[in-house]
Design a protein around this motif. Sequence first.
Motif, mmCIF file in Angstrom:
data_model
loop_
_atom_site.group_PDB
_atom_site.id
_atom_site.type_symbol
_atom_site.label_atom_id
_atom_site.label_comp_id
_atom_site.label_asym_id
_atom_site.label_seq_id
_atom_site.Cartn_x
_atom_site.Cartn_y
_atom_site.Cartn_z
ATOM 1 N N LEU A 56 0.818 -1.228 0.000
ATOM 2 C CA LEU A 56 0.000 0.000 0.000
ATOM 3 C C LEU A 56 0.851 1.278 0.000
ATOM 4 N N GLU A 57 2.153 1.127 0.258
ATOM 5 C CA GLU A 57 3.037 2.309 0.130
ATOM 6 C C GLU A 57 3.037 2.843 -1.303
ATOM 7 N N SER A 58 2.905 1.933 -2.297
ATOM 8 C CA SER A 58 2.947 2.401 -3.693
ATOM 9 C C SER A 58 1.729 1.986 -4.518
ATOM 10 N N ILE A 59 0.844 1.179 -3.952
ATOM 11 C CA ILE A 59 -0.326 0.695 -4.704
ATOM 12 C C ILE A 59 -1.597 1.241 -4.059
ATOM 13 N N GLU A 60 -2.565 1.616 -4.892
ATOM 14 C CA GLU A 60 -3.815 2.168 -4.363
ATOM 15 C C GLU A 60 -4.665 1.079 -3.696
ATOM 16 N N GLU A 61 -5.507 1.498 -2.755
ATOM 17 C CA GLU A 61 -6.348 0.568 -1.982
ATOM 18 C C GLU A 61 -7.307 -0.241 -2.849
ATOM 19 N N GLU A 62 -7.711 0.340 -3.993
ATOM 20 C CA GLU A 62 -8.730 -0.322 -4.827
ATOM 21 C C GLU A 62 -8.130 -1.319 -5.819
ATOM 22 N N ARG A 63 -6.815 -1.491 -5.793
ATOM 23 C CA ARG A 63 -6.154 -2.431 -6.714
ATOM 24 C C ARG A 63 -6.847 -3.797 -6.688
ATOM 25 N N VAL A 64 -7.082 -4.350 -7.869
ATOM 26 C CA VAL A 64 -7.738 -5.657 -7.967
ATOM 27 C C VAL A 64 -6.783 -6.760 -7.507
ATOM 28 N N CYS A 65 -7.233 -7.554 -6.556
ATOM 29 C CA CYS A 65 -6.449 -8.678 -6.019
ATOM 30 C C CYS A 65 -7.294 -9.942 -6.046
ATOM 31 N N GLY A 66 -6.678 -11.062 -5.733
ATOM 32 C CA GLY A 66 -7.410 -12.322 -5.738
ATOM 33 C C GLY A 66 -6.858 -13.315 -4.738
ATOM 34 N N LEU A 67 -7.719 -14.249 -4.368
ATOM 35 C CA LEU A 67 -7.365 -15.338 -3.456
ATOM 36 C C LEU A 67 -7.738 -16.660 -4.115
#
Lengths: 242, 242
Positions: free
Chosen positions: A179-190
């Motif tokens: 989160l230091e360089s990536i926005e909170e809404e970045r698409v992620c997956g599990l």
Amino acid sequence: MNRIWVVGMGPGSEEQMTLQAREALADCDVIVGYTVYVELLKKLWPDKEYRTTPMRQEAERCRMAFEEAKDGRKVAMVCSGDAGVYGMAGLMLELAKEYPDCSLEIVPGVTAALAGGALLGAPLGHDFAVISLSDLLTPWEKIEKRLRLAAQADLSICIYNPSSRKRAGYLKRACDILLESIEEERVCGLAVMIGREGEYSEVLTLRELRERQADMFTTVFIGNSQTRKIGGRMVAPRGYRI
Amino acid sequence: MNRIWVVGMGPGSEEQMTLQAREALADCDVIVGYTVYVELLKKLWPDKEYRTTPMRQEAERCRMAFEEAKDGRKVAMVCSGDAGVYGMAGLMLELAKEYPDCSLEIVPGVTAALAGGALLGAPLGHDFAVISLSDLLTPWEKIEKRLRLAAQADLSICIYNPSSRKRAGYLKRACDILLESIEEERVCGLAVMIGREGEYSEVLTLRELRERQADMFTTVFIGNSQTRKIGGRMVAPRGYRI
């Protein structure tokens, strides 16, 4: 020469093994491996001989394989996913010089990044990094640095070993670094229990991921800046014009 | 629903396909793919119907698959290696919204990083990055940045598409970027024509690699700071005490 197969068995189901892996496992006399994976194989080949060691006894497990082979038996050392990616192939090659009468054949397999990726969509459609959060053998500072630089490089990131009982807060710590360089809404997956009973996948934001409890059967995917959620799936586009 | 299988066929040989991939290819009516890979499959299933497009016509190829499926036929869109890693799964998912009567099943496969890795030893035994040098769809500056940061992160690096006729000097340019932070003697590897006739692998230094001509059938491996040449093979140790 006594041959030992170091076999990547894929994520767990028989259908995700390669033909070569299944053949090696079917042909051998003894299957050596970590207890959890060996249990999956016992269902397919109940009559084989199995030798296991628990986690953190990897060198003992490898020596066990060499000793069996020295006795003239056909041995398969089994790894979940791929034989090389966080697998036993490296350690077996390191130990091989002590057993000059044994030769190793490495059989690759579908690692969790690929199998979990297929479940989620195509999260690794462009350049990516694979990083383990396990600090048993790697200093945590090095893991942090890799996460930080991979995020700055705008690589998609696939995280192995995101957590365990002793490392409950590690995924959250990793997310804070990202989160230091990536926005909170970045698409992620599990992807959880890939190829096994209870298989499950979910697309979520980095902010949501930060609040999740993961276990050792979870593989985590962090999107790059182009990654999108399309029809409920996670896609890192290669950039084709459509 | 008309189902389309997006199939990672592995590096080329039948034995390195998963059972699931082989089943999908054996069951379908039509196999759609890039000309070179389809030629490999014709040897295995000479009686199938095949549809191909050359390189740089990927969107057309995907639409071809959807159109065939719309007509009620069982379609497999085939990719070399994995379905997702620089494969067609992402583009298929992007186009799927135009074809609401079709559903996609992604079948993962052994990508060149894993198959080439097995050939070389265990070059991806610890954290790694996969980076393509193709700048057809990605600005070269972005590729340079990724190489630079991956090297600074001490990740092993697997390089796809290291070169082609139009990009003859790209591998040398990549090596020069890596040499900014990596020593000349760093253990590297090459895997060529993996799983096909003429299969070949070699362990060499970064300095030697810089002088090599690679082609589109070559996969390149850059070691991390711990990578060693052991018994002629390339190993990135995980760090087990032995």
